[in-house]
Design an enzyme around this catalytic site. Sequence first.
Site, mmCIF file in Angstrom:
data_model
loop_
_atom_site.group_PDB
_atom_site.id
_atom_site.type_symbol
_atom_site.label_atom_id
_atom_site.label_comp_id
_atom_site.label_asym_id
_atom_site.label_seq_id
_atom_site.Cartn_x
_atom_site.Cartn_y
_atom_site.Cartn_z
ATOM 1 N N ASP A 242 1.173 -0.726 0.138
ATOM 2 C CA ASP A 242 0.163 0.092 -0.183
ATOM 3 C C ASP A 242 0.975 1.390 -0.575
ATOM 4 O O ASP A 242 0.385 2.167 -0.322
ATOM 5 C CB ASP A 242 -1.226 0.121 1.345
ATOM 6 C CG ASP A 242 -0.467 0.144 2.443
ATOM 7 O OD1 ASP A 242 1.081 -0.031 2.715
ATOM 8 O OD2 ASP A 242 -1.241 0.617 3.777
ATOM 9 N N SER A 243 2.249 1.168 0.043
ATOM 10 C CA SER A 243 3.594 2.090 -0.154
ATOM 11 C C SER A 243 3.210 2.720 -1.352
ATOM 12 O O SER A 243 2.973 3.968 -1.822
ATOM 13 C CB SER A 243 4.508 1.566 -0.452
ATOM 14 O OG SER A 243 4.759 0.764 -0.832
ATOM 15 N N ASP B 194 -0.779 -6.310 -0.337
ATOM 16 C CA ASP B 194 -1.420 -5.738 0.768
ATOM 17 C C ASP B 194 -2.463 -4.596 1.175
ATOM 18 O O ASP B 194 -3.141 -4.468 0.394
ATOM 19 C CB ASP B 194 -0.359 -4.023 1.040
ATOM 20 C CG ASP B 194 0.076 -4.078 2.487
ATOM 21 O OD1 ASP B 194 0.158 -4.827 3.420
ATOM 22 O OD2 ASP B 194 1.301 -2.877 1.781
ATOM 23 N N LYS C 72 -0.556 -9.754 2.787
ATOM 24 C CA LYS C 72 -0.559 -9.517 3.841
ATOM 25 C C LYS C 72 -0.817 -8.304 4.985
ATOM 26 O O LYS C 72 -1.432 -7.586 3.882
ATOM 27 C CB LYS C 72 1.873 -8.541 3.495
ATOM 28 C CG LYS C 72 2.519 -8.022 4.502
ATOM 29 C CD LYS C 72 3.447 -6.695 4.219
ATOM 30 C CE LYS C 72 3.386 -5.701 4.009
ATOM 31 N NZ LYS C 72 2.769 -4.795 4.803
ATOM 32 N N GLU D 289 -0.855 -5.190 8.619
ATOM 33 C CA GLU D 289 -0.074 -5.133 9.698
ATOM 34 C C GLU D 289 -1.282 -5.261 10.952
ATOM 35 O O GLU D 289 -2.094 -5.497 11.216
ATOM 36 C CB GLU D 289 -0.518 -3.331 9.414
ATOM 37 C CG GLU D 289 0.336 -2.798 7.742
ATOM 38 C CD GLU D 289 0.860 -1.187 7.543
ATOM 39 O OE1 GLU D 289 -0.243 -0.758 9.048
ATOM 40 O OE2 GLU D 289 1.026 -0.564 6.960
ATOM 41 N N GLU E 299 9.825 -4.632 10.192
ATOM 42 C CA GLU E 299 9.975 -2.910 10.197
ATOM 43 C C GLU E 299 10.422 -1.684 10.942
ATOM 44 O O GLU E 299 9.646 -1.435 12.167
ATOM 45 C CB GLU E 299 8.573 -1.791 9.246
ATOM 46 C CG GLU E 299 8.848 -0.835 8.600
ATOM 47 C CD GLU E 299 7.516 -0.182 7.282
ATOM 48 O OE1 GLU E 299 7.236 -0.452 7.631
ATOM 49 O OE2 GLU E 299 8.473 1.049 7.187
HETATM 50 O O1 KIV Z 1 3.411 -1.332 1.595
HETATM 51 C C1 KIV Z 1 4.454 -1.855 1.523
HETATM 52 O O2 KIV Z 1 5.831 -1.810 0.333
HETATM 53 C C2 KIV Z 1 5.578 -2.594 2.388
HETATM 54 C C3 KIV Z 1 6.257 -2.293 2.555
HETATM 55 C C4 KIV Z 1 7.368 -1.502 2.840
HETATM 56 C C5 KIV Z 1 7.001 -3.732 3.884
HETATM 57 O O3 KIV Z 1 4.675 -2.144 3.344
#
Ligand code: KIV
Length: 297
Positions: A76-77, A115, A145, A147, A215
């Site tokens: 989600d970055s 994510d 993924k 959090e 992280e």
């Molecule tokens: O959103 C993302 O790219 C991430 C990574 C930096 C671990 O969560």
Amino acid sequence: MTCNVGRMKFHDETELSMSTQEKISDKSSKLPRKIWPSTLQKMKEAREKIAVVTAYDFLTASLLEEAGIPVVLVGDSLGNVIAGLENTLQVTMDQMVYHTKIAKRGISKSLLIADMPYLSYQVNSLDAVRNAGRFIQEGGADAIKIEGGYSVLKDVLPAMHRAQIPVMGHLGLTPQSINLMGGYKIQGKSNEEKKILLEDAQFLEASGCFAVVLEGMNAELADSISQKLRIPTIGIGAGSGTDGQVLVFHDMMGFYEKVPRFVRRYGNARNMILEGLSSYLEDLNTGKFPAAEETYS
Ligand code: KIV
């Protein structure tokens, strides 16, 4: 008639465009076979470092696979990196599913992880499974993924397990908690915080996560969690003691002028692109482009 334009062969001068697959037709991956979540476990046992890189589109994902990157993360970055947002909180499920879908087109062997964005799993487990299922069904992801530790995921992880969805955890500096954390700060400073992070990591392992991202925490803590867990840990800003590392493609390739301290740049994309664009402007203004060889007679 056959003519060569750069590396590309055209069989007819009237053929003006190539399909995207033709443009990457010499693609061959350094990965010998498909990577599964269980492959990462074997890599940890063999002390083979696990490389994870982000991709939000077809072309980047296909480059990562060609280079032999075993794990591709649609993070989600993308909210920060390609949408220009200040944080990841505005990223939606629909946006994430779209980017997963287009990254998937570039991948056949790398493990593709999508994510879960903010509010896609915090409301209730039913929502969480439905949303995670969209990544698998619509996006073509192999895993998701998510959090958070015990307080966020105690009901969600068993539900994911029942739905047969492989989950990678994410602890420490979790960007979706930025408002509670009061900014992007290194986590696990006090003994109490360290204890909670270790317990959360053990909870993720016990709940069936196949790996966990650590992280923004000090290297000793990440090292000690990595040694205590059977599942692999993937670090970012957490030192060298983790079983793998994850980097944001645009940071590591030098698209940005400034990057956080933990990033190492493996390219200088920004300068390369700016130089290319400046040459294009010059060629256009001086009449050098297009030349005879770039023109259909
Ligand atoms: O959103 C993302 O790219 C991430 C990574 C930096 C671990 O969560």
